[in-house]
Design an enzyme around this catalytic site. Structure first.
Site: not given
Ligand SMILES: NC(=O)c1ccc[n+]([C@@H]2O[C@H](COP(=O)([O-])OP(=O)(O)OC[C@H]3O[C@@H](n4cnc5c(N)ncnc54)[C@H](O)[C@@H]3O)[C@@H](O)[C@H]2O)c1
Length: 280
Positions: A17, A81, A174, A178, A209
């Site tokens: 991206r 992936d 998440y 993490k 982002t």
């Protein structure tokens, strides 16, 4: 920065991206002299709040290669992936064949699918968060460590998050995965330090982002955040530097961590968050 990475080969995941940390790091690694292989999913993946959570085509990767080559380095793009171990092995084999080895691995691929109220967070989102954030890093590390050993050392930089050190409400999958990245990184540092391999986690705060925009869209959808009252997930007055970070500011730290300037840095977790107050 001087060209401290000349002759090194770097692999970056999740670099597709244009506004992303992966792309910025790939460019900073190339600026420091490295040849850089950029990878990303490059096919449709999950959407949240109607926004794609992944790079959906190869265009971003090819643009990164063009920029890397414009600096006189070798660049190469592979769709990848990170949750598919056989594909990881195949890509690293191709990197070995075409570039002769790997010195730097930046495990950057990440997903916001694990951001939802805890009681609504289904097993699929838990599984995908675990697979992308943890098993993806396991697969890439397992594939490159033997190559790094052959070269007498290397650096693995794992993108955790400020959420790898603390917790945000509604970020269960998440946050938990993490946190796991930090545990994995410490173990890699301990197990492979003897081979000259360093492993470091980075813990970015609120960076400008696509994923941060997704996080904000999720906060509006699930947690009743009013976008007219709060422009960003971390309100700006909770950040000591009073601004979001830019992806390039993370990329520069990645390039430094990969360099000999950081030759005694291993096993730790580096917050890069402009002094986000809850994180200190
Ligand atoms: N933006 C922030 O504020 C912030 C803060 C802390 C940590 N991070 C972490 O930084 C990393 C990069 O995020 P970003 O903010 O640049 O957003 P981003 O969306 O630009 O980058 C994430 C990339 O991961 C890729 N990805 C997702 N699933 C994948 C898979 N299965 N295989 C390969 N690639 C996959 C996506 O296609 C995307 O390009 C992530 O790990 C994120 O958790 C971001």
């Amino acid at each position: 920065m001087s060209e401290s990475l000349t002759g090194k080969v770097a692999v970056v995941t999740g670099a597709g991206r244009p506004r992303g940390i992966g792309r910025a790091a790939a460019i900073e690694l190339a600026r420091a002299g490295a040849d850089v292989v950029v990878t990303d999913l490059a096919r449709p993946g999950p959407r949240v709040a109607g926004i794609p959570t992944v790079a959906e085509d190869e265009e971003g990767l090819q643009d990164a290669v063009t920029e890397i080559e414009s600096m006189g380095r070798r660049g190469k793009a592979f769709p990848l992936d990170v949750t598919a171990e056989a594909d990881v092995v195949e890509v690293i084999d191709r990197v070995q064949a075409e570039f002769g080895g790997v010195d730097i691995l930046f495990n950057n691929a990440g997903t916001p699918v694990g951001v939802k109220p805890f009681l609504e967070l289904d097993n699929e989102a838990w599984d995908l968060s675990w697979k992308v954030h943890v098993m993806g890093m396991v697969y890439t590390s397992r594939a490159v460590i033997p190559l790094m050993r052959e070269r007498g050392g290397g650096v693995i930089i794992n993108n955790s998050s400020a959420s790898g050190l603390r917790a945000l409400p509604g970020y269960a999958a998440y946050t938990a995965t993490k946190h796991a990245v930090i545990g994995l990184t410490k173990t890699l540092a301990l197990d492979f330090g003897v081979d000259g391999i360093r492993a470091v986690s980075i813990c970015p705060g609120d960076i400008d982002t696509d994923m941060t925009d997704l996080g904000m869209a999720l906060a509006v959808e699930h947690f009743g955040v009013d976008p007219d009252q709060q422009e960003s997930l971390a309100p700006i007055d909770t950040i000591a530097l009073r601004r979001r970070g830019q992806a390039s500011e993370i990329g520069k730290v990645v390039a430094w961590l990969a360099s000999d300037g950081a030759s005694y840095v291993s096993g730790n977790s580096m917050l890069i968050d402009g002094a986000l107050m809850e994180g200190i």
